[in-house]
Design an enzyme around this catalytic site. Structure first.
Site, PDB file in Angstrom:
ATOM      1  CE1 TYR A 128      -3.586  -2.570   0.642  1.00 32.46           C
ATOM      2  CE2 TYR A 128      -4.659  -0.458   0.978  1.00 32.46           C
ATOM      3  CZ  TYR A 128      -4.741  -1.803   0.732  1.00 32.46           C
ATOM      4  OH  TYR A 128      -5.963  -2.388   0.567  1.00 32.46           O
TER       5      TYR A 128
ATOM      6  CE  LYS B 111       1.933 -17.726  -2.463  1.00 34.14           C
ATOM      7  NZ  LYS B 111       1.081 -18.927  -2.575  1.00 34.14           N
TER       8      LYS B 111
ATOM      9  CG  ASP C 126      -1.946 -20.263  -1.289  1.00 33.95           C
ATOM     10  OD1 ASP C 126      -1.459 -20.221  -0.136  1.00 33.95           O
ATOM     11  OD2 ASP C 126      -1.430 -20.936  -2.204  1.00 33.95           O
TER      12      ASP C 126
HETATM   13  C1  IPM Z   1     -10.604  -1.193   3.504  1.00 37.47           C
HETATM   14  C2  IPM Z   1     -10.807  -0.561   2.143  1.00 37.47           C
HETATM   15  C3  IPM Z   1      -9.664   0.425   1.883  1.00 37.47           C
HETATM   16  C4  IPM Z   1      -8.374  -0.371   1.851  1.00 37.47           C
HETATM   17  C5  IPM Z   1      -9.844   1.294   0.615  1.00 37.47           C
HETATM   18  C6  IPM Z   1     -11.128   2.104   0.658  1.00 37.47           C
HETATM   19  C7  IPM Z   1      -8.679   2.207   0.367  1.00 37.47           C
HETATM   20  O1  IPM Z   1     -10.905  -1.540   1.173  1.00 37.47           O
HETATM   21  O2  IPM Z   1     -10.509  -0.442   4.496  1.00 37.47           O
HETATM   22  O3  IPM Z   1     -10.564  -2.418   3.586  1.00 37.47           O
HETATM   23  O4  IPM Z   1      -8.027  -0.960   0.811  1.00 37.47           O
HETATM   24  O5  IPM Z   1      -7.701  -0.412   2.867  1.00 37.47           O
END
Ligand code: IPM
Ligand code: MG
Length: 358
Positions: A138, A188, A220
């Site tokens: 992320y 993983k 998985d």
């Molecule tokens: C979550 C959502 C968010 C994420 C999005 C809205 C950015 O899917 O909180 O699970 O991916 O973390």
């Protein structure tokens, strides 16, 4: 105590309004919580050009807790990532260092029939997904879309440092100690170096918690085990992307993602509390969304950040009672039950809270 209320986009504001009702009802006999609303997500982008305006970020940082709705809409998915509503939420998580995201999955006996899964598989499910929330693919760099040899290439970087893994591992073991003392770490490690390091660090931290039984699963296999024998699990600790995916799958064990609350905490247990379901723009403004995930998130806020466990119990009991009385929103509707809209469900819970309070 001061709560920042960030309704956000889609069904966010309407479900958050029901959680606010619950908070007012539960504090009826004493001092009320001070609640301040601010914009985030597309709602903020549309007026300020930024999905996380500085004023909102500062309000959130100063508050004792944040009640959050949802961020992002279909329209914003067409914009570059930094301008999307959901990005406002990602930045707030990062800025406040909310690394420990608890997503409890509890199969309410009243809702077993609402799940697409068979009763025998899900009856008695009571687990927590602990998702690391400020690292991984992320946030890792390099990232972006570049041109290489005449074509575009998309790049993201999966990355975890030892300290990032260590702190969420500690949070996982501590959570397990307060529950059934079982921790399952998901990675993983058969393919990814990030996961090899993850597994090594979690194992090392585990030596400090001899009372907790530690297991490892590949992601998985975990996806399969979650639907095959979900009762086996107590606390599941995993990285950001695996946790994002597994927690949506786990949501179906409760019948509806509309039932799942969450808490995102930093090292000081300050945090952001939000329903797992997201903005669901397709049903926004129709008064059909399930507000129970938001109301249950408010209960988590009372317990984890505001130190009001007895108030949290009351909110959770009220939700149980409303379900036991046969009230349902559309997503969990069953034959013979009474269908309520978002607002009426919020009123029903507030009424039960009032009954339990007086
Ligand atoms: C979550 C959502 C968010 C994420 C999005 C809205 C950015 O899917 O909180 O699970 O991916 O973390
Ligand atoms: Mg998600």
């Amino acid at each position: 105590m001061h709560i920042a209320v960030l309704g956000g986009d889609g069904i966010g504001p309407e479900v958050t309004a029901q959680a606010v009702k619950a908070l007012r009802a539960v504090a009826a006999n004493g001092p009320q919580f001070e609640m301040t609303e601010a914009k985030i997500g597309d709602a903020a982008y549309d007026t300020t050009g930024d999905p996380l305006p500085e004023a909102t970020a500062q309000l959130a940082e100063k508050a004792d807790a944040i009640l959050f709705g949802a961020a992002g809409t279909y329209e914003s998915d067409l914009r570059p990532p930094a301008q999307r509503g959901g990005h406002g939420l990602l930045r707030l998580r990062k800025r406040m260092d909310l690394f420990a995201n608890f997503r409890p999955v509890f199969a309410f006996p009243e809702l077993i029939g609402a799940s697409t899964l068979r009763r025998e598989a899900i009856e008695g499910v009571d687990l927590v997904v602990l998702r690391e929330l400020t690292g991984d693919i992320y946030f890792g760099t390099p990232r972006g879309i570049h041109v290489e040899n005449g074509e575009r290439v998309g790049i993201n970087t999966m990355r975890y440092s030892e300290s990032e893994v260590r702190r969420v591992a500690h949070a996982g073991f501590k959570a397990a100690q307060k529950r059934r003392k079982k921790l399952c770490s998901v990675d993983k490690a058969n393919v990814l170096e990030t996961s090899l390091l993850w597994r090594e660090v979690v194992t090392q931290v585990g030596l400090e918690y001899p009372d907790v039984e530690l297991k490892h699963e590949y992601v998985d296999a975990m996806a399969m085990l979650l639907v095959r024998k979900p009762r086996e699990f107590d606390v599941i600790v995993t990285g950001n992307i695996f946790g994002d995916i597994l927690s949506d799958a786990a949501a179906m064990l409760t019948g509806s993602i509309g039932m799942l609350p969450s808490a995102s905490l930093n090292a000081e247990s300050r945090g952001l509390f939000e329903p797992v379901h997201g903005s669901a723009p397709d049903i926004a403004g129709k008064d059909i969304a399930n507000p129970l995930a938001s109301i249950l998130s408010a209960a988590m806020m009372l317990r984890h950040s505001l130190n009001k466990p007895e108030m949290a119990d009351r909110v959770e009991s009220a939700v149980r009672r409303v379900l036991a009385e046969g009230y349902r929103t559309a997503d969990i509707m069953e034959e013979g039950a009474t269908l309520l809209g978002t607002d009426a469900m919020g009123d029903a819970v507030a009424r039960e809270i009032a009954r339990l309070t007086h």
